[in-house]
Design an enzyme around this catalytic site. Sequence first.
Site: not given
Length: 404
Positions: A194, A197, A220
């Site tokens: 994932d 971030q 993001k």
Amino acid sequence: MNREDFPILQDTVHGRALVYLDNAATTQRPLFMLNAMTDAYLHYNANIHRGVHHLSQVATQRHEQARQKVADFLGAQSAKEIIFTKGTTDSINMLAFSFGEAFVREGDEIIVSQLEHHSNIVPWQMLCQRKKAQLRVLPLDANLLIDTSRLEDIITPRTRLISVAHVSNVLGTVQPIHDIIRIAHSHHIPVCIDGAQSAPHHMVNVQELDCDFFVCSAHKMYGPTGLGILYGKEQWLNLLPPAQGGGEMIEHVRFEQTTYNQLPYKFEAGTPDFIGSCAFGAALQYMDHIGRQDIYAYEDELTRYLEQQLSTIDGVYVYAHGIEKTGAVSFNVFQGDRLLHPFDVGTLLDQQGVAVRTGHHCAEPLIDYLQVPGTIRASVAMYNTKKDIDRLTCALQRAIQMLA
Ligand code: PLP
């Protein structure tokens, strides 16, 4: 760094110049990306892949160029390995469904970690419920990092896949994914990373990482909302069935049987967000233009400064203090034994024009583990400055005085 390219940063909030430190939730968008989006609507808005006319061909070309840009950005071997989705959550749901259909049977196991975002827990949990499989959880060590020393104990002959975050969305900590991938592969278990971030702040190279799947969100990374990426190694994607049926993902449709399109279209049912993909391509181009290495080095310096400055304030407790972080720092404020509620602190910061995120950050199992009602998270992007962080610490000190 290029603040003037982001018009929203000139705005005021409650009469104060905006300090935006909620970038881990979503970044602001540069004019360059917004103009590219408008340009697409104004000059080459036509449905892609199916049209023989000029506009459709231009739109198709731009969409596929954007796919190639994403492939280059992530270091993928081929653009065929890049599937456009609606976001990280959609990517994981799609993978969980598709992988589950092909490879997960009753009694099998999927491994996630204690610090995952809900989007990297719930789709696997739903798969496990559907298939009567089991979700196993990797614990954290004393530094709040995924404890890789426990991985060998948790892996069993029934483990089918491991899915973990590259960077914790709560703590900002960089997780030991190299070790996780190495250990998993020694047991022939595929790994999904994932990267929601990490992709915004790191030189990610999926081939060097050797991860089997990698997911991230455009919003993001200075790109549009509603667009994400599911990267998968070609050999894996070839083995997986489509997660959705419809137009575009087919080769031939007969009532008796349908045959599927080649990669990556097999996984892209229906009209894709071809405007979004072009806008995302522009966002990546913008990052390249500024210089990704420079952006990441600058953000690292800001993150260190953020942690340092927060740590000097009386009563502030920074989670995973001193552990390598990227982009985000989480903290709470204590007065003696009393925790100042993150929501109250966040509200007082907002009244001073400082936007941070408070609460469980969509990672309730981690927040439960930390035994707090939530944390306060400040997260940076390329346009933040040390002055923004000084505004945060100043506003925080005021908030603490007010709550005393
Ligand atoms: N995973 C992580 C680590 C995240 O930080 C987020 C969003 O904050 C997600 C998944 C979900 O991303 P999205 O809401 O864009 O699908």
